[in-house]
Scaffold this active site. Structure first.
Site, PDB file in Angstrom:
ATOM      1  N   ASP A  67      14.273  -4.516   1.301  1.00 34.02           N
ATOM      2  CA  ASP A  67      13.451  -5.074  -0.054  1.00 34.02           C
ATOM      3  C   ASP A  67      13.068  -4.036  -0.723  1.00 34.02           C
ATOM      4  OD1 ASP A  67      13.489  -7.489   1.347  1.00 34.02           O
ATOM      5  OD2 ASP A  67      11.265  -7.420   1.903  1.00 34.02           O
ATOM      6  N   ASP A 171     -10.549   3.695  -1.308  1.00 30.47           N
ATOM      7  CA  ASP A 171      -9.461   4.530  -1.046  1.00 30.47           C
ATOM      8  C   ASP A 171      -8.348   4.295  -2.456  1.00 30.47           C
ATOM      9  OD1 ASP A 171     -10.198   6.006   0.815  1.00 30.47           O
ATOM     10  OD2 ASP A 171      -8.805   4.816   2.236  1.00 30.47           O
ATOM     11  N   THR A 182       3.564  -9.900  -0.661  1.00 33.26           N
ATOM     12  CA  THR A 182       3.676  -9.781   0.784  1.00 33.26           C
ATOM     13  C   THR A 182       4.045  -8.277   1.095  1.00 33.26           C
ATOM     14  OG1 THR A 182       5.981 -10.351   0.129  1.00 33.26           O
ATOM     15  CG2 THR A 182       4.666 -12.004   0.904  1.00 33.26           C
ATOM     16  N   SER A 187      -0.792  -5.824   3.454  1.00 30.91           N
ATOM     17  CA  SER A 187      -1.494  -4.903   4.229  1.00 30.91           C
ATOM     18  C   SER A 187      -2.756  -4.644   4.137  1.00 30.91           C
ATOM     19  CB  SER A 187      -0.399  -3.807   4.111  1.00 30.91           C
ATOM     20  OG  SER A 187       0.988  -4.171   4.505  1.00 30.91           O
TER      21      SER A 187
END
Length: 284
Positions: A67, A171, A182, A187
């Site tokens: 990817d 952060d 995705t 995440s």
């Protein structure tokens, strides 16, 4: 379709044996092929953007890797306007439709022009500041602003279409396309979006307080982010990356503007699977 340009991630095909087998197959069918070998650690030095239109004489770009390789190739080849299709040589991903067992049958179908092309929205980023001003950079997946140096959060002033929204203590922030939903955005807790959509996702990375959810804005929105001070020293720094590659460092007062890019990625599809079918397959 008989002329192919192959981009190979040399870390996934170290001796190029698979790349050569693909080239041999194409040429045995009467087609033509040329190859560019990429190394992620040197991508900035061997960037594909230096290629001119006449350097890539092809109907299709075959991307052999994963990817990440496909994302970078799509980003760097977007202005050339040749459609791409990914061949996964590594771990399971969301973007590469083919793998080592299906690529040869896929080439047969490409020779017969049995494919569709999806246009994927891309984003453009411009940085401005006393030391940070440069040419616009484009990304297919995401543009990320994240802390650098000491393990402390940074303050990011977030504006949309010139209107102040919030100051995010975190952060960092991820500005993602639907294709990138995705990736890092997911995440960090962001939603999964149909990659054919046109919108922008703003997802905080480990936020401290208010902005703990993603914000979705329209594709025509302009997002502006300013690195704000947290300490009297004003020595905070942040880094901006596009599709995981370094772009520029920010100091207090510097800002970036993100908007929909004029160019789009053209990703070839052979299977008639819906987005939900693909998602279900990957999640299982």
């Amino acid at each position: 379709m008989k002329c192919f340009f192959i981009i190979t991630n040399e870390h996934r095909d170290r001796d190029l044996s698979f790349t050569h087998s693909v080239q041999d197959y194409i040429e045995a069918k009467g087609g033509k092929s040329s190859c560019y070998v990429s190394n992620k650690s040197e991508w900035g030095k061997r960037n594909l953007t230096h290629l001119r239109d006449r350097d890539v004489e092809a109907d299709c770009i075959l991307v052999l890797g994963g990817d990440g390789t496909l994302v970078r190739a799509a980003r760097d080849m977007a202005k050339i306007g040749i459609p791409l299709i990914g061949v996964n040589l590594g771990t399971l991903g969301y973007l590469c439709e083919l793998d080592m067992t299906t690529v040869f049958r896929a080439i047969d179908r490409l020779f017969e022009d049995q494919y569709e092309v999806e246009r994927r929205m891309m984003v453009e980023c411009v940085c401005s500041g006393e030391k940070t001003a440069g040419e616009p950079a484009v990304a297919l997946n995401d543009i990320v602003i994240h802390r650098e140096g000491s393990a402390q959060i940074i303050n990011l002033i977030l504006m949309v279409d010139g209107e102040y929204l919030t100051t995010c203590s975190a952060d960092g922030l991820i500005i993602s396309t639907p294709t990138g939903s995705t990736g890092y955005s997911m995440s960090a807790g962001g939603p999964i979006v149909d990659p054919r959509s046109e919108l922008l996702l703003i997802t905080p990375i480990n936020p401290q307080a208010f902005m703990s959810r993603s914000i979705v804005v329209g594709a025509d929105a302009e997002i502006e982010i300013i690195l704000s001070k947290r300490r009297l020293e004003e020595d905070e720094e942040a880094e901006v990356t596009f599709d995981g590659d370094h772009y520029v460092r920010l100091e207090v007062g510097d800002r970036i503007a993100v908007r929909k890019a004029d160019v789009s990625a053209q990703v070839m599809r052979l299977d008639q699977l819906s987005f939900l079918q693909i998602l279900r397959k990957k999640m299982s």
